[in-house]
Design a protein around this motif. Structure first.
Motif, PDB file in Angstrom:
ATOM      1  N   TRP A   1       2.052   9.845   8.345  1.00  0.00           N
ATOM      2  CA  TRP A   1       0.631  10.222   8.491  1.00  0.00           C
ATOM      3  C   TRP A   1       0.400  11.716   8.716  1.00  0.00           C
ATOM      4  CZ3 TRP A   1       2.079   5.311  10.207  1.00  0.00           C
ATOM      5  CH2 TRP A   1       1.334   4.252   9.702  1.00  0.00           C
TER       6      TRP A   1
ATOM      7  N   ASN B   1       1.983  -6.088   8.789  1.00  0.00           N
ATOM      8  CA  ASN B   1       1.692  -6.409   7.387  1.00  0.00           C
ATOM      9  C   ASN B   1       2.958  -6.379   6.529  1.00  0.00           C
ATOM     10  OD1 ASN B   1      -1.024  -6.732   7.935  1.00  0.00           O
ATOM     11  ND2 ASN B   1      -1.521  -4.586   7.468  1.00  0.00           N
ATOM     12  N   ILE B   2       3.798  -5.366   6.781  1.00  0.00           N
ATOM     13  CA  ILE B   2       5.062  -5.259   6.046  1.00  0.00           C
ATOM     14  C   ILE B   2       5.913  -6.504   6.287  1.00  0.00           C
ATOM     15  CG2 ILE B   2       7.285  -4.053   6.024  1.00  0.00           C
ATOM     16  CD1 ILE B   2       5.699  -1.430   6.475  1.00  0.00           C
TER      17      ILE B   2
ATOM     18  N   THR C   1       0.868  -1.182   0.000  1.00  0.00           N
ATOM     19  CA  THR C   1       0.000   0.000   0.000  1.00  0.00           C
ATOM     20  C   THR C   1       0.910   1.238   0.000  1.00  0.00           C
ATOM     21  OG1 THR C   1      -0.040   0.196   2.400  1.00  0.00           O
ATOM     22  CG2 THR C   1      -1.707  -1.240   1.396  1.00  0.00           C
TER      23      THR C   1
ATOM     24  N   ASN D   1       0.551  -1.784  10.535  1.00  0.00           N
ATOM     25  CA  ASN D   1       1.216  -1.698   9.238  1.00  0.00           C
ATOM     26  C   ASN D   1       2.538  -2.452   9.222  1.00  0.00           C
ATOM     27  OD1 ASN D   1       0.030   0.200   6.972  1.00  0.00           O
ATOM     28  ND2 ASN D   1      -0.621   1.026   8.943  1.00  0.00           N
TER      29      ASN D   1
ATOM     30  N   ILE E   1       0.991   3.557   2.174  1.00  0.00           N
ATOM     31  CA  ILE E   1       1.504   3.735   3.542  1.00  0.00           C
ATOM     32  C   ILE E   1       2.673   2.781   3.806  1.00  0.00           C
ATOM     33  CG2 ILE E   1       0.922   3.356   5.984  1.00  0.00           C
ATOM     34  CD1 ILE E   1      -0.294   5.923   5.059  1.00  0.00           C
ATOM     35  N   GLU E   2       2.514   1.523   3.415  1.00  0.00           N
ATOM     36  CA  GLU E   2       3.599   0.549   3.631  1.00  0.00           C
ATOM     37  C   GLU E   2       4.854   0.969   2.868  1.00  0.00           C
ATOM     38  OE1 GLU E   2       0.533  -3.264   4.128  1.00  0.00           O
ATOM     39  OE2 GLU E   2       1.699  -3.008   2.288  1.00  0.00           O
TER      40      GLU E   2
END
Ligand code: CA
Length: 229
Positions: free
Chosen positions: A184, A201-202, A156, A198, A158-159
């Motif tokens: 952010w 997820n990374i 994403t 996050n 953000i990632e």
């Protein structure tokens, strides 16, 4: 491939429309803020990859924006200034702007300045072709892709921002607060939950064993660090 997001801060609609059309035709995403207040809201809601900043804004001096952004972020800032206002440019650079461009300017000059500012936003530890390589991980800043053992990792926005921020500061611990603000914006919720989610997820995407990461390490109680080879 993720397009860099550029915020155009400009009160003259003819100019902002021209810049926006130029950027969109050249593989950038653009957003327009018509005054200083709007710019501050947009910058802090979601940090752009670069800011094109007109200094003569209706509600405030553009240098105020440089000051407030530089208090928490290194995002590249290119100042757009009128001919003859050299002192203004010097002041802007002293406050931390990366470069300036003088009105009126052409498309190729504008694009060249943007490419340079994005490339120099942090070139520490990069290869000649603007990559950072750590073990099997490769961050390609020009193509804006990250690969592991040659395979593209799907991320994403953000990632991608979190990984590149850590990659730009290879070997250095970045605090939770620093990462939150740079990804952010300055009004990011100061609890680290969103960052932890996050990061989990990374790590699922990057690490062979997410419980024992080898690329991005946790510095307990402080932040994260991307290992240096
Ligand atoms: Ca203006």
């Amino acid at each position: 491939m993720l397009k860099p997001k550029i915020l155009i801060v400009e009160d003259e609609i003819n100019i902002s429309n021209f810049i926006s059309a130029t950027l969109n035709a050249n593989n950038y995403m653009s957003e327009i803020a018509k005054n200083g207040k709007q710019a501050e809201v947009m910058i802090s809601a979601s940090v752009p990859d670069l800011i094109l900043l007109d200094l003569g804004l209706p509600d405030m001096d553009g240098t105020e924006i440089i000051k407030s952004v530089r208090a928490w972020s290194n995002v590249p800032i290119i100042v757009v200034s009128a001919r003859g206002l050299e002192q203004e440019k010097v002041e802007a650079l002293d406050l931390g702007a990366d470069d300036y461009i003088t009105k009126p300017f052409g498309t190729s000059e504008l694009l060249a300045r943007i490419r340079t500012a994005l490339r120099h936003s942090s070139s520490k530890g990069r290869t000649a072709d603007n990559k950072i390589i750590v073990k099997d991980l490769q961050i390609d800043f020009d193509k804006r892709i990250i690969t592991l053992k040659g395979n593209i990792i799907h991320l994403t926005q953000i990632e991608y921002k979190i990984i590149t921020l850590l990659g730009e500061n290879l070997g250095k611990v970045l605090t939770y607060d620093y990462i939150l603000k740079n990804v952010w914006g300055p009004y990011a919720n100061s609890d680290n939950q969103i960052l932890r989610v996050n990061m989990a997820n990374i790590r699922r995407k990057l690490e062979e064993n997410p419980a024992e990461p080898v690329y991005i390490l946790t510095e307990v109680g402080v932040g994260y660090r991307m290992v240096e080879l």
